[in-house]
Enzyme design. Sequence first.
Site, PDB file in Angstrom:
ATOM      1  CD  GLU A  87      36.039 141.736 137.545  1.00 53.32           C
ATOM      2  OE1 GLU A  87      36.378 142.820 138.045  1.00 53.32           O
ATOM      3  OE2 GLU A  87      36.809 140.774 137.403  1.00 53.32           O
ATOM      4  CD  GLU A 121      40.568 143.341 135.764  1.00 50.69           C
ATOM      5  OE1 GLU A 121      41.483 143.543 136.572  1.00 50.69           O
ATOM      6  OE2 GLU A 121      39.458 143.903 135.843  1.00 50.69           O
TER       7      GLU A 121
HETATM    8  C1  BG6 Z   1      38.985 143.786 138.884  1.00 52.39           C
HETATM    9  C2  BG6 Z   1      39.419 142.420 139.323  1.00 52.39           C
HETATM   10  O1  BG6 Z   1      40.132 144.502 138.582  1.00 52.39           O
HETATM   11  O2  BG6 Z   1      38.371 144.640 139.773  1.00 52.39           O
HETATM   12  C3  BG6 Z   1      38.803 141.950 140.614  1.00 52.39           C
HETATM   13  O3  BG6 Z   1      39.246 141.455 138.319  1.00 52.39           O
HETATM   14  C4  BG6 Z   1      38.708 143.107 141.568  1.00 52.39           C
HETATM   15  O4  BG6 Z   1      39.560 140.877 141.089  1.00 52.39           O
HETATM   16  C5  BG6 Z   1      37.787 144.165 140.959  1.00 52.39           C
HETATM   17  O5  BG6 Z   1      38.295 142.764 142.846  1.00 52.39           O
HETATM   18  C6  BG6 Z   1      37.555 145.365 141.854  1.00 52.39           C
HETATM   19  O6  BG6 Z   1      38.769 145.885 142.285  1.00 52.39           O
HETATM   20  P1  BG6 Z   1      39.112 146.088 143.810  1.00 52.39           P
HETATM   21  O7  BG6 Z   1      40.540 146.394 143.828  1.00 52.39           O
HETATM   22  O8  BG6 Z   1      38.283 147.227 144.240  1.00 52.39           O
HETATM   23  O9  BG6 Z   1      38.773 144.831 144.503  1.00 52.39           O
END
Ligand code: BG6
Length: 468
Positions: free
Chosen positions: A364, A176
């Site tokens: 993701e 990111e």
């Molecule tokens: C992304 C990241 O922004 O979202 C992860 O690459 C992160 O590291 C994921 O865990 C979900 O976000 P969060 O803050 O809910 O863990």
Amino acid sequence: MTETSKDCFPEGFLWGGAIAANQAEGAYLEDGKGLSTIDVLPRGAVGPIMNAVEGKYPSHEAIDFYHRYKEDIALFADMGFNCLRTSIAWTRIFPNGDEEKPNEAGLQFYDSLFDELLRHHIQPIITISHYEMPLHLVKEYGGWANRELITFFRRYAETVFRRYRDKVKYWMTFNEINLITSVPFVCGGIIPSSSDNQQPVIYQAAHNQLVASAFAVKACHEIIPHAKIGCMITTAPAYPATCKSDDVIAAMQMNRGTLFFLDVQVRGYYPAYIQRFFKENYISLDITDEDAKVLKKNTVDYIALSYYKSKIAEASRDEVGNVNLPTNPYLTSSQWGWQIDAKGLRFTLNELYDRYQKPLFIVENGLGAVDTVEADGSINDDYRIEYLRDHLEQVREAIADGVDLIGFTAWSAIDIVSNSTGQMSKRYGFVYVDKDDNGNGTLKRSRKKSFYWFKKVIESNGEDLGDV
Ligand code: BG6
């Protein structure tokens, strides 16, 4: 005309889950590992930065993946994963970041991890830097604002390419990378200051990372010619709040905040709109001729992306760093206020593919939610199944639209520490981990209902997305 296509996930599609070293491994000082930026954040990426390393820091133990990875990989294999996305902790390989020689114990850990994955026919998909960097590089050099970090990162990247050349085929440089403008400490080791205008420093840090990323692409192509290396961005398409042209322009500008990072890494140069932005905001970057050449010559093979939500742009609002954005009345939200928009994923995939014509990889996507363990031990996370099913339906649509998609790794393979809040209760996994926000729990792993659902999805190569 209905446009649903049932079985359009291609042969060899990569199915799996994702985690990151700093959110899963724990063992934060074991086998020679150095302190990383995440190790001094007691409450996640948007919390305060502490200098002491006492008290409760979620990354210190995380879910103890460092010691339990064999058990976890067996669960992933049972779910049918053919890939797992994780990252290498820079501080295991170069504890301070500026050493000449790597830490052999750290290298061996990833040898064992990747061997275990491959033994189960699970390909490692590796991010070189996922939201962590050696703390020493922040204290001694000022983080990514300092060009010297390019040299250190190159050494680190080349080391891991050489070491894992026979084990890893898919690489990503910075997780990111576009979020450096909103979370500069986590992305770039830039300590926030309320007094100065940090924009020039942050964009210089971003430039240094972009150059480092291009050097990593070059090294990867030279050292592992059969590998693919991508950039990684988070996507959250901005829709105009109304059809007023001012709102449409506001959305265009907001989207360019993300696209700029792709334009540089995919097309190899700084687009005109960002040059205008720099000029109007008195940002003058140190970009050498060599930097420009390296960026031009070493563009990425694919675009990896995270997708969780969409957002709204409104011309009359003064949004800074994506906070204070209007809410979309047509969408529901997660328990953490992230607006759920499955069709936004189809839109995003199409927009990116139309613009760049490069293979995409969703690395993701998932739902952070509180899970309840029932008296019989079951965890009935229908909301997560629904979220993922709706998004996968839209992925299928995007593939039918013609998007070239390499794979889908759900966030997250197993419950891990939340990046933004440091909580364990913001759970994303198919596998439940018994640990609470105060660090209490047995760390026992249990399969959730979504585990069995995702297993079927993979078995059917996405044809059977099930019902909830
Ligand atoms: C992304 C990241 O922004 O979202 C992860 O690459 C992160 O590291 C994921 O865990 C979900 O976000 P969060 O803050 O809910 O863990």
